[in-house]
Design a protein around this motif. Structure first.
Motif, PDB file in Angstrom:
ATOM      1  N   SER A   1     -37.625  26.446  17.794  1.00 34.47           N
ATOM      2  CA  SER A   1     -37.290  26.816  19.160  1.00 34.47           C
ATOM      3  C   SER A   1     -36.906  25.591  19.981  1.00 34.47           C
ATOM      4  O   SER A   1     -37.395  24.483  19.746  1.00 34.47           O
ATOM      5  N   SER A   2     -36.028  25.806  20.946  1.00 32.57           N
ATOM      6  CA  SER A   2     -35.609  24.749  21.865  1.00 32.57           C
ATOM      7  C   SER A   2     -36.323  24.908  23.196  1.00 32.57           C
ATOM      8  O   SER A   2     -36.125  25.903  23.903  1.00 32.57           O
ATOM      9  N   VAL A   3     -37.164  23.939  23.533  1.00 38.05           N
ATOM     10  CA  VAL A   3     -37.844  23.907  24.832  1.00 38.05           C
ATOM     11  C   VAL A   3     -37.036  23.004  25.747  1.00 38.05           C
ATOM     12  O   VAL A   3     -36.798  21.842  25.419  1.00 38.05           O
ATOM     13  N   THR A   4     -36.616  23.524  26.903  1.00 38.12           N
ATOM     14  CA  THR A   4     -35.741  22.742  27.778  1.00 38.12           C
ATOM     15  C   THR A   4     -36.358  22.396  29.125  1.00 38.12           C
ATOM     16  O   THR A   4     -35.871  21.502  29.810  1.00 38.12           O
ATOM     17  N   LYS A   5     -37.436  23.104  29.507  1.00 31.89           N
ATOM     18  CA  LYS A   5     -38.036  22.843  30.812  1.00 31.89           C
ATOM     19  C   LYS A   5     -39.454  23.396  30.834  1.00 31.89           C
ATOM     20  O   LYS A   5     -39.684  24.517  30.389  1.00 31.89           O
ATOM     21  N   THR A   6     -40.400  22.607  31.326  1.00 29.41           N
ATOM     22  CA  THR A   6     -41.765  23.082  31.533  1.00 29.41           C
ATOM     23  C   THR A   6     -42.268  22.558  32.887  1.00 29.41           C
ATOM     24  O   THR A   6     -41.892  21.464  33.305  1.00 29.41           O
ATOM     25  N   PRO A   7     -43.125  23.308  33.572  1.00 29.75           N
ATOM     26  CA  PRO A   7     -43.560  22.907  34.906  1.00 29.75           C
ATOM     27  C   PRO A   7     -44.685  21.877  34.876  1.00 29.75           C
ATOM     28  O   PRO A   7     -45.506  21.863  33.962  1.00 29.75           O
ATOM     29  N   ARG A   8     -44.718  21.040  35.882  1.00 32.94           N
ATOM     30  CA  ARG A   8     -45.830  20.104  36.046  1.00 32.94           C
ATOM     31  C   ARG A   8     -47.103  20.905  36.307  1.00 32.94           C
ATOM     32  O   ARG A   8     -47.101  21.896  37.017  1.00 32.94           O
ATOM     33  N   GLY A   9     -48.214  20.479  35.682  1.00 29.89           N
ATOM     34  CA  GLY A   9     -49.466  21.201  35.840  1.00 29.89           C
ATOM     35  C   GLY A   9     -49.456  22.536  35.124  1.00 29.89           C
ATOM     36  O   GLY A   9     -50.138  23.482  35.546  1.00 29.89           O
ATOM     37  N   GLN A  10     -48.722  22.630  34.059  1.00 29.30           N
ATOM     38  CA  GLN A  10     -48.530  23.892  33.323  1.00 29.30           C
ATOM     39  C   GLN A  10     -49.854  24.583  33.010  1.00 29.30           C
ATOM     40  O   GLN A  10     -50.807  23.972  32.557  1.00 29.30           O
ATOM     41  N   ASN A  11     -49.887  25.899  33.272  1.00 24.59           N
ATOM     42  CA  ASN A  11     -51.084  26.693  33.022  1.00 24.59           C
ATOM     43  C   ASN A  11     -50.662  28.115  32.693  1.00 24.59           C
ATOM     44  O   ASN A  11     -49.493  28.479  32.803  1.00 24.59           O
ATOM     45  N   TYR A  12     -51.610  28.947  32.293  1.00 21.79           N
ATOM     46  CA  TYR A  12     -51.291  30.322  31.909  1.00 21.79           C
ATOM     47  C   TYR A  12     -51.155  31.274  33.099  1.00 21.79           C
ATOM     48  O   TYR A  12     -50.664  32.390  32.942  1.00 21.79           O
ATOM     49  N   ASP A  13     -51.570  30.870  34.289  1.00 23.41           N
ATOM     50  CA  ASP A  13     -51.718  31.821  35.382  1.00 23.41           C
ATOM     51  C   ASP A  13     -50.578  31.834  36.393  1.00 23.41           C
ATOM     52  O   ASP A  13     -50.100  32.901  36.773  1.00 23.41           O
ATOM     53  N   SER A  14     -50.138  30.664  36.870  1.00 25.04           N
ATOM     54  CA  SER A  14     -49.159  30.655  37.958  1.00 25.04           C
ATOM     55  C   SER A  14     -48.434  29.312  38.000  1.00 25.04           C
ATOM     56  O   SER A  14     -49.061  28.274  38.223  1.00 25.04           O
ATOM     57  N   ASN A  15     -47.106  29.352  37.787  1.00 22.99           N
ATOM     58  CA  ASN A  15     -46.316  28.122  37.753  1.00 22.99           C
ATOM     59  C   ASN A  15     -45.019  28.292  38.526  1.00 22.99           C
ATOM     60  O   ASN A  15     -44.404  29.365  38.527  1.00 22.99           O
ATOM     61  N   SER A  16     -44.586  27.203  39.157  1.00 21.95           N
ATOM     62  CA  SER A  16     -43.313  27.166  39.867  1.00 21.95           C
ATOM     63  C   SER A  16     -42.203  26.682  38.933  1.00 21.95           C
ATOM     64  O   SER A  16     -42.475  26.005  37.935  1.00 21.95           O
ATOM     65  N   ASP A  17     -40.966  26.992  39.297  1.00 23.04           N
ATOM     66  CA  ASP A  17     -39.824  26.481  38.545  1.00 23.04           C
ATOM     67  C   ASP A  17     -39.252  25.217  39.183  1.00 23.04           C
ATOM     68  O   ASP A  17     -38.189  24.747  38.790  1.00 23.04           O
ATOM     69  N   LYS A  18     -39.957  24.646  40.160  1.00 19.50           N
ATOM     70  CA  LYS A  18     -39.408  23.544  40.940  1.00 19.50           C
ATOM     71  C   LYS A  18     -39.624  22.172  40.303  1.00 19.50           C
ATOM     72  O   LYS A  18     -39.040  21.181  40.745  1.00 19.50           O
ATOM     73  N   THR A  19     -40.483  22.082  39.291  1.00 19.75           N
ATOM     74  CA  THR A  19     -40.726  20.795  38.644  1.00 19.75           C
ATOM     75  C   THR A  19     -40.415  20.900  37.154  1.00 19.75           C
ATOM     76  O   THR A  19     -40.275  21.998  36.613  1.00 19.75           O
ATOM     77  N   ASP A  20     -40.305  19.753  36.506  1.00 22.02           N
ATOM     78  CA  ASP A  20     -39.926  19.757  35.090  1.00 22.02           C
ATOM     79  C   ASP A  20     -40.525  18.557  34.358  1.00 22.02           C
ATOM     80  O   ASP A  20     -40.262  17.412  34.720  1.00 22.02           O
ATOM     81  N   ASN A  21     -41.329  18.846  33.340  1.00 25.46           N
ATOM     82  CA  ASN A  21     -41.897  17.786  32.503  1.00 25.46           C
ATOM     83  C   ASN A  21     -40.926  17.271  31.457  1.00 25.46           C
ATOM     84  O   ASN A  21     -41.109  16.170  30.924  1.00 25.46           O
ATOM     85  N   ILE A  22     -39.922  18.071  31.091  1.00 26.97           N
ATOM     86  CA  ILE A  22     -39.076  17.726  29.952  1.00 26.97           C
ATOM     87  C   ILE A  22     -38.058  16.645  30.297  1.00 26.97           C
ATOM     88  O   ILE A  22     -37.720  15.805  29.455  1.00 26.97           O
ATOM     89  N   THR A  23     -37.577  16.623  31.543  1.00 22.68           N
ATOM     90  CA  THR A  23     -36.576  15.610  31.911  1.00 22.68           C
ATOM     91  C   THR A  23     -37.066  14.183  31.667  1.00 22.68           C
ATOM     92  O   THR A  23     -36.347  13.379  31.066  1.00 22.68           O
ATOM     93  N   PRO A  24     -38.284  13.807  32.093  1.00 22.73           N
ATOM     94  CA  PRO A  24     -38.748  12.449  31.781  1.00 22.73           C
ATOM     95  C   PRO A  24     -38.840  12.191  30.278  1.00 22.73           C
ATOM     96  O   PRO A  24     -38.551  11.076  29.814  1.00 22.73           O
ATOM     97  N   LEU A  25     -39.229  13.217  29.490  1.00 22.53           N
ATOM     98  CA  LEU A  25     -39.295  13.058  28.045  1.00 22.53           C
ATOM     99  C   LEU A  25     -37.902  12.841  27.470  1.00 22.53           C
ATOM    100  O   LEU A  25     -37.695  11.990  26.596  1.00 22.53           O
ATOM    101  N   VAL A  26     -36.928  13.607  27.949  1.00 23.63           N
ATOM    102  CA  VAL A  26     -35.541  13.461  27.512  1.00 23.63           C
ATOM    103  C   VAL A  26     -35.049  12.045  27.770  1.00 23.63           C
ATOM    104  O   VAL A  26     -34.420  11.409  26.907  1.00 23.63           O
ATOM    105  N   MET A  27     -35.347  11.511  28.950  1.00 30.60           N
ATOM    106  CA  MET A  27     -34.901  10.158  29.304  1.00 30.60           C
ATOM    107  C   MET A  27     -35.612   9.102  28.475  1.00 30.60           C
ATOM    108  O   MET A  27     -34.991   8.158  27.966  1.00 30.60           O
ATOM    109  N   ALA A  28     -36.923   9.258  28.325  1.00 29.97           N
ATOM    110  CA  ALA A  28     -37.701   8.278  27.567  1.00 29.97           C
ATOM    111  C   ALA A  28     -37.280   8.243  26.098  1.00 29.97           C
ATOM    112  O   ALA A  28     -37.366   7.197  25.450  1.00 29.97           O
ATOM    113  N   GLN A  29     -36.839   9.387  25.572  1.00 27.07           N
ATOM    114  CA  GLN A  29     -36.396   9.458  24.179  1.00 27.07           C
ATOM    115  C   GLN A  29     -34.939   9.016  24.015  1.00 27.07           C
ATOM    116  O   GLN A  29     -34.415   9.038  22.901  1.00 27.07           O
TER     117      GLN A  29
END
Length: 394
Positions: free
Chosen positions: A95-123
């Motif tokens: 699977s291709s994961v392209t975006k995940t929210p900061r503070g990711q949890n099972y209950d309630s997440n916004s689409d306004k943040t992204d953990n994957i962009t820093p990983l993409v840049m660092a890689q």
């Protein structure tokens, strides 16, 4: 003196940046994809012998997200081609994961943040992937194609049903080749454009989850703010997917989304990775009504290996969830969906999949049922589901 201090500071900054680029991605993966080291089952000779004869299919892993060569055995993570071979995997869905929210949890997440962009840049991924979710998925598909080319025939990218039949016929006669198929985790990577589904299809995608950890343009996520149902755009994309031969994956969908997908599905759907609420009451897991709904479409439910899916990491917990699916709707609707390398903690990596075989034997499953769960059920759905139905997409 000031000039020397400035120069020294620049050297320190450059060294820190280099260290981050060299060691940061690997450290991140080691801290997120964990094998917990807890006791494993003692594998009987009978289980080991049976396991060698199985056709094993795993409906979900996120290994392409990480900066490593999957054709080589790694000292981190939970899956790569050598470990797939040891575990006797016949077909793996990547699977291709392209975006995940900061503070990711099972209950309630916004689409306004992204953990994957820093990983993409660092890689140091290609620049086109830094600002485009679609390009991230196409890059992951490219990585899989390159891994196949480098595998010397061990790994074949599957995009058509005859390739699956060919793969299975060759196993045991030609170095036990393995298949790989592309999926995506959340169609926010369409970036709101219907035409981008064709680009994903052309890139090799043959399965797609509608949502991931936040609500998007297609539907509500089980982990989003609103947790709503399908949007008109989502309904259109499902029709297009079914016409093209892209299997609809309801993993991470809200309960309303799941119900609405089941109601309109004209082809088998899957829940690629997760659990069942009867054995683990996390909100992301399927209710009995949802299990019955997936079965009614002719689809399968991929049971995961991590605590959020089965409330434990033990092989027995995996077998318990599978048993519930079998007892509720029948053995033909149960499958495997590890979520390997998806920021999860598990008891064993893919090289030790015999642990699942042993757990199923311990739970009283017959040889026929074990063969079905470990891969034949998934093969049925995949083989039929990726055949296009011409004339319905536009």
């Amino acid at each position: 003196m000031i000039r020397k201090l400035v120069f020294a500071l620049l050297i320190l900054i450059i060294a820190a940046a280099c260290g981050l680029l060299l060691f940061g991605p690997g450290y991140t993966e080691r801290s997120m994809n964990i094998v917990d080291g807890k006791p494993l089952l003692k594998v009987s000779d009978e289980a080991a012998a049976l396991h060698k004869t199985l056709t094993i299919v795993d409906l979900h892993s996120d290994s392409l997200m990480w900066d490593r060569d999957i054709t080589k055995q790694a000292a981190r993570g939970q899956m790569d081609v050598p470990r797939m071979k040891t575990g006797n995997v016949a077909l793996q869905i990547f699977s291709s994961v392209t975006k995940t929210p900061r503070g990711q949890n099972y209950d309630s997440n916004s689409d306004k943040t992204d953990n994957i962009t820093p990983l993409v840049m660092a890689q140091l991924q290609p620049l086109r992937t830094w600002s485009s979710l679609l390009e991230r998925s196409l890059y992951h598909a490219q990585k899989l194609t390159q891994a196949s080319a480098a595998s010397k025939g061990e790994l074949t990218v599957i995009t058509a049903a005859p390739q699956i039949a060919k793969l299975i016929s060759e196993r045991g006669t030609r170095n036990w080749p393995m298949g790989a198929m592309m999926s995506v985790e959340g169609l926010h990577n369409l970036e709101g454009k219907r035409t981008n589904l064709q680009r994903l299809y052309d890139g090799g995608v043959r399965m797609a989850g509608l949502t991931h950890f936040f609500d998007n343009e297609l539907a509500g996520s089980m982990h989003g703010f609103k947790k709503g149902g399908l949007t008109p755009f989502g309904k259109q994309i499902i029709a297009d997917m079914e016409a093209k031969g892209i299997i609809v994956d309801i993993a991470h969908c809200s309960h309303q989304c799941v119900a609405e997908v089941i109601a309109i599905a004209k082809r088998p759907i899957v829940s690629s990775h997760g659990g069942v609420q009867a054995t683990c009451s996390e909100n992301r897991n399927l209710t009995d009504a949802e299990i019955k709904g997936v079965a009614a479409t002719g689809g399968v439910i991929g049971v995961g290996y991590w605590e959020g899916a089965v409330c434990n990491t033990s092989p027995a917990a995996i077998a318990k969830a599978i048993k519930h699916v079998r007892d509720l709707v029948g053995i033909e609707y149960a499958a495997l969906g590890s979520d390997y390398d998806g920021a999860v903690t598990v008891r064993f990596d893919t090289s030790k999949l015999v642990q699942v075989t042993q757990a199923l034997m311990d739970a009283g499953f017959s040889e026929q049922d074990i063969r079905a769960v470990m891969g034949l059920n998934a093969l049925r759905v995949l083989s039929a589901g990726i055949i296009p139905q011409s004339g319905r997409a536009s």
